[in-house]
Scaffold this motif. Structure first.
Motif, PDB file in Angstrom:
ATOM      1  N   PRO C  28       1.127  -1.009   0.284  1.00  0.00           N
ATOM      2  CA  PRO C  28       0.148  -0.143  -0.232  1.00  0.00           C
ATOM      3  C   PRO C  28       1.083   1.013  -0.085  1.00  0.00           C
ATOM      4  O   PRO C  28       0.433   1.974  -0.316  1.00  0.00           O
ATOM      5  N   LEU C  77      -1.460   0.540  10.204  1.00  0.00           N
ATOM      6  CA  LEU C  77      -2.145  -1.101   9.912  1.00  0.00           C
ATOM      7  C   LEU C  77      -0.910  -1.489   9.289  1.00  0.00           C
ATOM      8  O   LEU C  77      -1.743  -2.482   8.190  1.00  0.00           O
ATOM      9  N   VAL C  79      -0.423  -4.657   8.507  1.00  0.00           N
ATOM     10  CA  VAL C  79      -0.582  -6.362   9.812  1.00  0.00           C
ATOM     11  C   VAL C  79      -0.686  -7.173   8.654  1.00  0.00           C
ATOM     12  O   VAL C  79       0.012  -8.220   9.738  1.00  0.00           O
ATOM     13  N   ASP C  81      -1.013  -8.747   6.545  1.00  0.00           N
ATOM     14  CA  ASP C  81      -2.304 -10.392   5.370  1.00  0.00           C
ATOM     15  C   ASP C  81      -2.317 -10.487   4.707  1.00  0.00           C
ATOM     16  O   ASP C  81      -1.113 -10.190   3.602  1.00  0.00           O
ATOM     17  N   ARG C  82      -2.907 -11.202   4.143  1.00  0.00           N
ATOM     18  CA  ARG C  82      -3.177 -11.896   3.088  1.00  0.00           C
ATOM     19  C   ARG C  82      -3.792 -10.705   2.165  1.00  0.00           C
ATOM     20  O   ARG C  82      -3.129 -10.918   1.014  1.00  0.00           O
ATOM     21  N   SER C  83      -4.158  -9.773   2.377  1.00  0.00           N
ATOM     22  CA  SER C  83      -4.208  -8.164   0.947  1.00  0.00           C
ATOM     23  C   SER C  83      -2.537  -7.671   0.801  1.00  0.00           C
ATOM     24  O   SER C  83      -2.813  -7.272  -0.416  1.00  0.00           O
ATOM     25  N   PHE C  84      -2.046  -8.083   1.566  1.00  0.00           N
ATOM     26  CA  PHE C  84      -0.439  -7.147   1.337  1.00  0.00           C
ATOM     27  C   PHE C  84       0.422  -8.688   0.554  1.00  0.00           C
ATOM     28  O   PHE C  84       1.322  -7.741   0.308  1.00  0.00           O
ATOM     29  N   GLU C  86      -1.083 -10.509  -1.777  1.00  0.00           N
ATOM     30  CA  GLU C  86      -2.053 -11.047  -2.530  1.00  0.00           C
ATOM     31  C   GLU C  86      -2.517  -9.722  -2.747  1.00  0.00           C
ATOM     32  O   GLU C  86      -2.902  -8.681  -2.675  1.00  0.00           O
ATOM     33  N   ARG C  87      -2.075  -9.308  -4.206  1.00  0.00           N
ATOM     34  CA  ARG C  87      -2.779  -8.343  -4.847  1.00  0.00           C
ATOM     35  C   ARG C  87      -3.281  -7.885  -5.467  1.00  0.00           C
ATOM     36  O   ARG C  87      -4.633  -7.204  -4.560  1.00  0.00           O
TER      37      ARG C  87
END
Lengths: 100, 515, 180, 460, 626
Positions: C28, C77, C79, C81-84, C86-87
């Protein structure tokens, strides 16, 4: 192609990319940023029209967009924080408790 | 008290009663029952008084009230008596107290709500009959669904939810299409006259193109035909009848179904005369099909209530047949048949309720030889059976006879012009009296005759009718015989309105008489 | 092709490049940087168009306030997690199809529509002074309203943050729900 | 415009702002959280009464030419929205949301006020933002469940998209007509060129998104369910009403072109069908209300197609009726844990626990279903009459038939309350306190509208 | 006297109400007093009314009671009409009726439903009087249906026996089939005459303005009604089953009075039939066929009452034969005589059954002549009367019928006469067979039964004697000539006195032949007959099975109707097509609901995509119009 049309096309592209970005990106914060991208696309077109027509209203609207964008982000970020605190992830796919 | 006030009071008595009901404690059901009886009794007295004051042979409305309601749309609170609704109002008022009296012992759950709903129902039904404003009519027409929905759904039998939803959704579907037609009419009036109006009398004067009439009549007719019910829109009826508590069945058969035929009589045909004439062959066919189909289905049922329910389909077919004969005999007969069916089917349902209350079974196979076990009950049942068959001197005969005669007389000129079909239909309808006897006597035979047996009643021995029950039935029988033997008073009071009906629908055939 | 057009094209390309980069960058923070790049390119375009006031606001408010706030949130934030990792969301293909459709619509519109004819730009119309005068004259009500809006936003944000303090409530509620 | 005129024309808004500030100040001054119910109520009543009074005097004026003007319709619309908000406030009192709820509510109403007086698209945009921004917080404010934040987020993201779409529309309007006033928008409505059509359709789409029209409805069920009952009530009634009334004002005398008409008809009908059918299977009351509100948004958009002079009356009356009945139903929900109280299962046998609440909910349901004698019927009638008046007979019939699909879902609720035995251990109690007050207020209004619809229609 | 007829009609109604409501409580004395007294009183009044009529030289007496309905220009009045025809009918009805009431006192003694029985019987009398005295077809129809009801109730009197209850139902429904025709006929007549008053209908038709086709159709339709009530082919099937009722009922309703209503109807509407020769011819053919076929069935029946039932059908056939050839008076004459001897026969049978404690099978009787002499004597007289032995009543009436069948100018023919004569022979044969098997020869009774054989009480035998006496003298006054002013006899096509005498002689020979044949065939408990039947086993089976008409109806009508109702209406129509499609729609709605809720998956990305897609779709749509 005039300058105006070029810029309008760019504006449209930005808007479209912003919208699609909300759909395809996984990270919540990134999604929020794509929202901003959409707004930027809008701003560009506004700028073009304002400049073309010399409309003060357009400029005022742009100014208001800045204000609103700021306000939105001011509310959005705490909500995201709240969410992450509960779910420990920024993946909106994990927040699908409400459905049906 | 001026007469119009009396009519308004008649209509609003149930509402007043309902309001008073709210004040009574739930724990004292006898007070609730007493109050309801009182209110409905008073209503009957009022109705009878109005009936006697009603002048025969006078054109137009009597005891009329007309107050603006939604002024901007031209909607009025507009009620009045005419020959078309007079008898039905009387019937409704007559059945009311009987229904409540019949429910004295059978309804023990949520007594207050029940009586509230019965009163509400009474209000909406009377409103439907009395309304002289299309909007008002529609409001009452639809509102009537609500109490019935609850009555079936709360106090009904095992499959009550299915039945009540089916009832509601079926009828509501028709109503929606009718609403579309009403809306269209409203806006047509506005564009033709420049002033908005929903007065039915004004709507009669509308001049509509025939295709428009056909579409509008379709909307109205669907709604009415579902309520009547005419085959093939009838399948809600057996379910609703069977699952409804006795009071529900009685009101359903006694009054509610009449609203459909009344709708045709008051609105459907006179509003769209050209379309009505176009639709006559279809409606006549469906009427006759209903007569035969209902009779056939009644024959193969083993649930007593279902038999009576299907018999309603058959009997209401006569009413429709009479209405589309467009002559005085047929239409007068149809009106009498409506009242008659209300009394007879209502009575039969009451009687089924009485036996159900004792033995908790509606299965025909479970009973036999009740004439031995319950002689008084059997006498009444037999009398009602005979009235249902249409034995002369009962109301059923008066209705069926006049309807069939009217249908035949209406069909004969067409036959002479080379159209065989109507005559064939009228003749086929006569077969209904045979088939009617077939299933009703089957019912009577299996229920009353043969070896004596009945499911074990709860409290030991099987009791014959109580004085209360006898009183209810005696009142019904008296009314049935009265209409059978002396229908003329009724006929005189309705005649003027029927003539006007005829003038509206078939102006070219008014005064058609003996060759 | 005038020099203005060249500059406009370059900055447009920059803006678009930033936007496209936003698509593919994983973290991000980098996305934020790309966005800032786009915004700055746009600011340059505004300046080029003579909308100096707007260009200034773009830099000050957007880049200066909004994006800084954003970056602050990103840092807070982190954190991981997966959102980091997997794009893309599961809607990638559908989203790209949507993009195609959108572009199609735009192209369709561009082909069908009359090209926008540019009247001669009013020189210096949007100097700070002119803009401020116009704003204070005909549009001052929006200034007042903007104040209200910001106030409201502040109340709202503080309300949300207030809730965050009651995180324990939330956990308790969750546990309570599980127990049922 | 004189200063007095300025003060008078925007009096309701001023009062609201004053109230917000007053609450804010007391909040800051006092050490512990204070109950802001009374000041908020007073503010609301003052604003509402001011609107009614100004409506009564027939006041009209243009304090900010080209941006903000008032006339009787605007005052009527404001009065009715403020009035609808009163029961919401009562409902919220039972939720212990402290002062922030009140402030956000008033702020949102302030936005609605702007929206209803907007003469320029800037004002529309601002009003919409001011209307929705507090909502995001309101949704999350009932935060006893993690879903609340999720709901708020979904609402926020989709709302953000909506904002962007609206802005794009405004930008195109500017490009097409050279201005950003409402009159310019109406010019664009009549325009045949690409830019105008694009502008119009984007603006309308944004409004559809705010009003939750399929396929822009996705946020609504989740947001409604995630929010607390009063927030749901507010969103389903006031917000929806404000959006539609604003659109009516924006359209003014102009009508939709063929293309827009087709879009609106298609999407409105789709919404009616979709909302009614999807609601059939819901197990949560708020979610059911959400889908039902999607369907009702469809009716409202259909009303927008009517002749210009009938639109305001139709939409306003519909909003009154629909809002009141919704509020009545929500006010009568049994008390208990927020997420528990709206489970339909907990409504089972409600009649035996709390007959009054059950009957009132039933009344509300039947009214929503459009069954006479309840006011929902008159509203439905009005809508479809309006549609027919504009010559769209087939659309009206289709809409009516589609509305038929909705009957079942309302009956289902009644069935649960009256015809199903209660759960063994109901975990909800009867309504009491302020909830009852809210119910009574709305009931009185419902009765007024139900028995004398003519009076209300005459007032509008 | 004004009100005389009304009073006459209302008397039995009063009896019905009193007995029905109070009878059970007030005891046998009351029941007898009311139930038997009132019919006798009615008979007295009927006599008085007849005297009044005759005093006025036969000018009809009309009594309007009230107006039932006035609709437009049509008026339906309840009025009574007494002319010679209805006077004769009223006398028969009240006279025979009163006697049978009296007889019932003994026969029904001790029955549980004693009061109910008399109530029904009085009810029957009431309706029967309505039927014969009504001026308009409407009143007649009221009576017509009413007697059907009374018949239904009385057939099923012992309702706990399912078969008996069924028989009542069958009677009612078969009659209803006829009634459907009757109603249609009535409607047709009404359409042309504008009234239902029968004297005026006759006038209208006699005026010759009604097309022949219509008159024929009306005639046939009304005759269908008559076939129902009078048990003519093809609606005769109910009458044998109707024997399930108490025997006096069979005598009164199913022999003497009610079943003759069809004959009365046709005679009453002779004006219509005179205009419809084709309908008349049909009546004659149906009549003679019925007479013949019923007689053949009667030959092999073993139930004493069934034999008499078929005999009744057969005799009714004779009456219709007379009607069909235009000899209306003659038909009424036969009706009159038949009432006496058939009542006597039935009551005699009742006495036998009473004596044998309920035994009805003639194969288990025999030799009763000495044990119950009064019964035997009267039964024998009545048998001779029905067989047509001179100078008994049946001789006169039947001869006239046969004569007109041959010689009438309105449809008489040799074939009708021949078949009628053959039937007369068969009549004598089966009646004497009955006499022989029951009363003569050796006793074949069960020992148990035999021990208890006893003569019936005097209320029963007394009635038998009176009826037997009338069976003797009933034919001595020429009723057909008495009625001639009203029902003129047809012109003869063979006007030869010699031929007439030859015909009479031949008929007597036939009757004697029957007597001798029966005496020979059934002398030894019927053994010679059995041997004979062995040779014609097939024929016997057909006759024993009553030509299998019941089975035919069952296969052709009842079962298909049930099948259609059950399979087509209920299963296919209601359940599959109507409810099926409704449930299908409901399932569709549910399915869509599932689909829609699936769409609401909870995924924010998906929601955003939906918004995107919607936007694109809307844009594409709108820009298509630019």
């Amino acid at each position: 192609m005039t300058d105006a049309n070029l810029l309008l096309a760019v504006s449209g592209m930005l808007f479209a990319l912003g919208l699609v970005g909300v759909v395809v990106r996984r990270n919540l914060l990134v999604m929020l940023m794509f929202l901003e991208l959409m707004l930027n696309g809008v701003l560009l077109s506004l700028a073009v029209f304002t400049q073309l027509l010399g409309a003060e209203a357009g400029a005022v609207l742009m100014f208001l967009v800045f204000v609103v964008a700021a306000a939105e982000i001011a509310i959005a970020v705490p909500i995201v924080l709240l969410l992450v605190r509960a779910g420990h992830t920024l993946d909106p796919g994990s927040y699908a408790g409400l459905k049906g | 008290m001026s007469d119009a006030t009396a009519l308004n009071l008649l209509l609003f008595l149930p509402v007043i009663g309902g309001a008073l009901l709210l004040l009574l404690p739930e724990r004292r059901p006898e007070l609730v029952r007493g109050l309801s009886m009182l209110v409905l009794g008073a209503q009957l007295v009022l109705a009878a008084g109005l009936y006697f004051q009603f002048e025969a042979g006078v054109s137009g409305l009597q005891f009329e009230t007309r107050i603006p309601w939604i002024a901007a749309w031209g909607v009025h609170y507009h009620i009045g008596l005419d020959g078309l609704n007079l008898l039905l109002v009387l019937l409704t008022a007559f059945l009311g107290p009987l229904v409540v009296a019949g429910a004295f012992t059978s309804i023990t759950k949520d007594v207050k709500l029940f009586h509230g709903m019965v009163l509400f129902l009474q209000f909406t039904m009377l409103g439907t009959f009395l309304a002289q404003d299309l909007f008002l009519f529609y409001v009452f027409w639809e509102a009537m669904l609500i109490p019935m929905f609850l009555i079936i759904g709360i106090w009904g039998g095992e499959r009550r939810i299915y039945a009540t939803l089916k009832f509601f959704l079926y009828t509501a579907f028709g109503s929606i299409l009718m609403l579309a037609a009403v809306v269209y009419l409203a806006f047509t009036v506005l564009s033709q006259d420049g002033t908005p109006s929903f007065a039915i009398a004004d709507l009669y004067l509308l001049e509509l193109a025939v295709p428009v009439q056909v579409l509008l009549l379709t909307g109205f007719a669907l709604s009415f035909a579902i309520k009547v019910p005419m085959v093939p829109l009838h399948t809600w009826l057996p379910d609703a009848h069977v699952e409804a508590p006795t009071a529900g069945s009685v009101i359903l058969a006694g009054v509610l179904l009449k609203m459909g035929t009344y709708g045709f009589l008051k609105l459907g045909f006179p509003l769209f005369p050209e379309a009505a004439q176009l639709a006559t062959p279809l409606i006549m066919t469906l009427a006759v099909v209903s007569i035969l189909y209902g009779a056939g289905l009644a024959l193969v049922q083993d649930d007593i209530k279902k038999i009576i329910a299907y018999s309603s389909v058959s009997h209401l077919g006569y009413v429709m047949l009479g209405l589309v004969s467009y002559n005085l005999l047929g239409v007068q007969g149809a009106i009498i048949q409506m009242v008659s069916h209300g009394l007879v089917a209502g009575g039969l349902f009451l009687m089924v309720g009485m036996i159900y209350e004792r033995c908790h079974s509606r299965d025909l196979g479970a009973y036999g030889g009740l004439a031995k076990l319950l002689p008084v009950y059997s006498v009444f049942f037999m009398l009602l059976t005979l009235a249902a068959i249409g034995l002369p001197a009962t109301s059923g005969f008066t209705g069926e006879f006049l309807v069939l005669l009217g249908a035949f007389q209406g069909a004969w000129p067409l036959y002479e012009q080379g159209l065989v079909y109507p005559l064939a239909l009228a003749s086929a309808a006569v077969l209904g009296i045979v088939l009617g006897a077939l299933y009703m006597l089957r019912l009577a035979r299996r229920l009353l005759f043969g070896g004596a047996r009945a499911p074990e009643p709860e409290g030991g021995a099987l009791r014959d009718l109580s004085p209360r029950e006898m009183g209810i039935l005696a009142a019904l029988i008296a009314a049935i015989l009265y209409i059978g033997v002396l229908p003329n008073e009724f006929l005189q009071k309705t005649e003027q309105a029927v003539i006007e009906y005829q003038q509206r629908v078939v102006p070219e055939r008014v005064g058609e008489g003996i060759r | 092709m005038t020099i203005e057009t060249v500059f406009l094209s370059i900055f447009s390309l920059g803006a678009l490049a930033g936007a496209v980069a936003m698509f593919f960058l994983r973290h991000p923070m980098r996305v934020a940087m790309a966005l800032i790049g786009t915004m700055l390119s746009l600011a340059a375009i505004y300046a080029q168009l003579g909308l100096h006031v707007i260009a200034v606001f773009q830099v000050l408010i957007y880049v200066g306030a909004v994006m800084v706030f954003m970056i602050y949130a990103i840092m807070l934030l982190d954190v991981r997690d997966r959102s980091f990792t997997e794009r893309f969301s599961p809607m990638l293909v559908a989203g790209l199809a949507g993009l195609l459709l959108l572009v199609g619509v735009l192209v369709d519109g561009a082909l069908r529509g009359e090209p926008v004819v540019a009247p001669a730009p009013t020189e210096g119309a949007f100097g700070v002074g002119v803009f401020a005068a116009a704003f204070m004259d005909g549009f001052w009500v929006y200034f007042a309203l903007a104040a209200v809006l910001l106030l409201v936003a502040e109340i709202a944000a503080s309300a949300v943050i207030d809730i965050r303090r009651r995180g324990e409530d939330l956990a308790a509620a969750r546990r309570g729900k599980r127990d049922d | 415009m004189t200063p007095e005129g300025l003060l008078l024309a925007a009096l309701p808004e001023h009062l609201l702002l004053l109230g917000i500030l007053a609450i804010l100040v007391t909040d800051l001054v006092s050490s512990r959280p204070r109950d802001a119910f009374l000041p908020a109520l007073l503010t609301l009543l003052a604003a509402g009464i001011a609107a009614v009074w100004l409506h009564g005097t027939g006041h009209s004026g243009t304090p900010f030419p080209g941006h903000f003007s008032v006339d009787t319709d605007a005052f009527a619309a404001k009065a009715l929205l403020f009035g609808l908000a009163v029961p919401v406030l009562f409902l919220a009192r039972d939720e212990r949301h402290e002062s922030r709820f009140a402030m956000l509510l008033l702020a949102s109403l302030y936005g609605a006020g702007l929206l209803l007086s907007a003469d320029s698209l800037l004002m529309v945009f601002f009003g919409l933002e001011l209307l929705s921004l507090p909502l995001y917080a309101l949704v999350v404010l009932g935060f006893r469940r993690p879903e609340s934040a999720e709901a708020a987020l979904k609402y926020l993201v989709l709302g953000g998209v909506g904002t962007a779409v609206l802005l794009m529309g405004l930008s195109l309007t500017l490009g097409a007509t050279g201005g950003l006033t409402a009159a310019d928008f109406r010019t664009a409505l009549g325009g045949e060129d690409l830019l105008s059509r694009g502008a119009v359709v984007l603006v309308v789409t944004a409004f559809m998104l705010k009003a939750a029209i399929v396929p822009f409805h996705a946020w609504a069920p989740d947001a409604y369910e995630g929010a607390s009952v009063p927030a749901t009530a507010y969103m389903a009634t006031v917000v929806k009403g404000a959006v539609l009334l604003a659109l009516v004002r924006l359209f003014g005398e102009a009508g939709a072109g063929t293309d827009l008409l087709a879009v609106v008809v298609a999407l409105a009908l789709l919404s009616i069908v979709w909302g009614n059918l999807a609601a059939m299977r819901q197990e949560g009351f708020r979610r059911l209300i959400a889908y039902s509100s999607i369907a009702h948004a469809g009716y409202l958009f259909l009303a927008l197609l009517g002749p210009a002079e009938a639109r305001f009356e139709t939409v306003a009356f519909y909003v009154i009726v629909y809002g009141l009945t919704n509020l009545l139903a929500l006010a009568c929900l049994p008390r208990g844990e927020d997420w528990l109280r709206d489970r339909l299962n907990n409504l089972k046998g409600l009649y035996h626990r709390d007959p009054r609440a059950a009957i009132l909910i039933a009344v509300a349901m039947l009214s929503l279903a459009g069954i006479p004698p309840f006011p929902g019927f008159v509203a439905k009638f009005l809508v479809f009459r309006t549609v027919m008046e504009s010559g769209l007979v087939a659309v009206a019939v289709a809409g009516l038939v589609a509305s038929y699909l909705g009957i079942y879902l309302y009956l289902r609720v009644i069935r649960y309350m009256f015809m199903t035995p209660a759960e063994a251990h109901p975990r909800t109690g009867p309504t009491a306190g302020f909830g009852t007050a809210a119910a009574l207020i709305t009931l009185a209004a419902v009765l007024l509208v139900g028995v004398f619809p003519g009076v209300v229609l005459g007032w509008l | 006297m004004e009100g005389m007829l009304t009073f006459l009609v209302l008397l039995p109604l009063a009896g019905f109400l009193l007995n029905g409501l109070l009878g059970r409580r007030l005891g046998t004395g009351f029941v007898n007093g009311v139930g038997v007294g009132l019919p006798f009183l009615a008979f007295g009044i009927a006599l008085w009314a007849w005297r009044t009529l005759e005093a006025g030289d036969g000018a009809p007496i009309v009594e309007t009671v009230f107006t039932w309905a006035v609709i437009g220009e049509y008026s339906f009045e309840i009025a009574f009409y007494l002319d010679r025809l209805s006077a004769v009918m009223a006398l028969i009805v009240t006279g025979v009726g009163a006697l049978i009431h009296l007889y019932s006192v003994g026969y029904m003694k001790g029955d549980e439903g004693y009061a109910r029985y008399f109530a029904y019987l009085n009810l029957f009398l009431f309706f029967m009087l309505l039927l014969v005295l009504g001026r308009s077809l409407l009143v007649l129809f009221v009576g017509w249906e009413g007697v059907g009801l009374a018949s239904y109730l009385l057939i099923g009197f012992w309702f706990q026996d399912v078969a008996k209850a069924r028989a009542g139902r069958k009677a009612f429904i078969t009659n209803r089939v006829g009634d459907a025709g009757f109603l249609l006929g009535m409607f047709l007549v009404f359409t042309f005459a504008g009234t239902l008053e029968m004297d005026r209908i006759n006038e209208v038709f006699a005026a010759g303005v009604v097309p022949v086709g219509v008159a024929t159709a009306a005639g046939i339709l009304l005759f269908i009604g008559a076939t129902g009530k009078s048990a003519q082919i093809p609606l005769h099937v109910w009458l044998p089953d109707a024997m399930a009722g108490p025997t006096p009922v069979s005598a009164l309703i199913h022999a003497a009075t009610m079943v003759t209503a069809g004959v009365y109807l046709v005679a009453r509407l002779s004006g219509v039939y005179l205009e419809a020769p084709a309908a008349s011819a049909l009546i004659a053919v149906i009549g003679v066929l019925t007479a013949f076929l019923a007689a053949t069935i009667a030959l092999v029946q073993t139930d004493i009452k069934k034999v008499l039932a078929y005999s009744t059908i057969s005799q009714l056939g004779f009456m219709f034969l007379a009607l069909g050839v235009g000899a209306y008076g003659v038909a009424v004459f036969h009706l009159f005589t038949h009432a006496f001897f058939k009542a006597a026969l039935f009551l005699g049978a009742g006495s036998v059954i009473h004596a044998l404690n309920g035994e009805q099978d003639i194969r288990l009787m025999g030799g009763l002549a000495r044990r119950i002499p009064w019964t035997f004597g009267t039964f024998a007289i009545a048998t001779a009367a029905i067989a047509g032995l001179p100078p008994l009543a049946g001789f006169f009436s039947k001869d006239e019928i046969l004569w007109f069948a041959l010689a009438s100018g309105e449809g008489g023919s040799l074939s009708l006469w021949a078949l009628g004569s053959l039937t007369a022979l068969l009549t004598a044969l089966y009646m004497f067979r009955l006499l022989w098997l029951v009363f003569l020869g050796r006793s074949r009774m069960e020992p148990d039964t035999e021990r208890h054989v006893h003569e019936s009480p005097v209320t029963m035998t007394g009635v038998l004697v009176v009826l037997a006496a009338f069976s003797v003298i009933g034919g001595w006054f020429g009723l057909s000539h008495y009625l001639e002013p009203l029902l003129p006899l047809p012109a003869l096509r063979l006007d030869s006195a010699l031929l007439h005498w030859a015909q009479i002689g031949f008929a007597v020979v036939l009757a004697l032949l029957g007597l001798i044949g029966a005496a020979w065939l059934y002398r030894d408990g019927g053994k010679p007959a059995d041997q004979l039947w062995q040779r014609f086993r097939r024929l016997h089976r057909v006759l024993d099975g009553k030509y299998f008409v019941d089975e035919l109806y069952d296969r052709l009508l009842q079962r298909p109707w049930r099948w259609v109702s059950d399979r087509v209406f209920l299963r296919l129509g209601d359940r599959l097509l109507i409810d099926g499609s409704l449930h299908g729609l409901a399932a569709l709605a549910r399915w869509s609901a599932v689909a829609f809720t699936r769409v609401q998956s909870g995924s924010l990305h998906w929601y955003a995509w939906m918004t995107l897609f919607g936007l694109v779709a809307v844009l594409i749509w709108v820009w298509r119009y630019v």
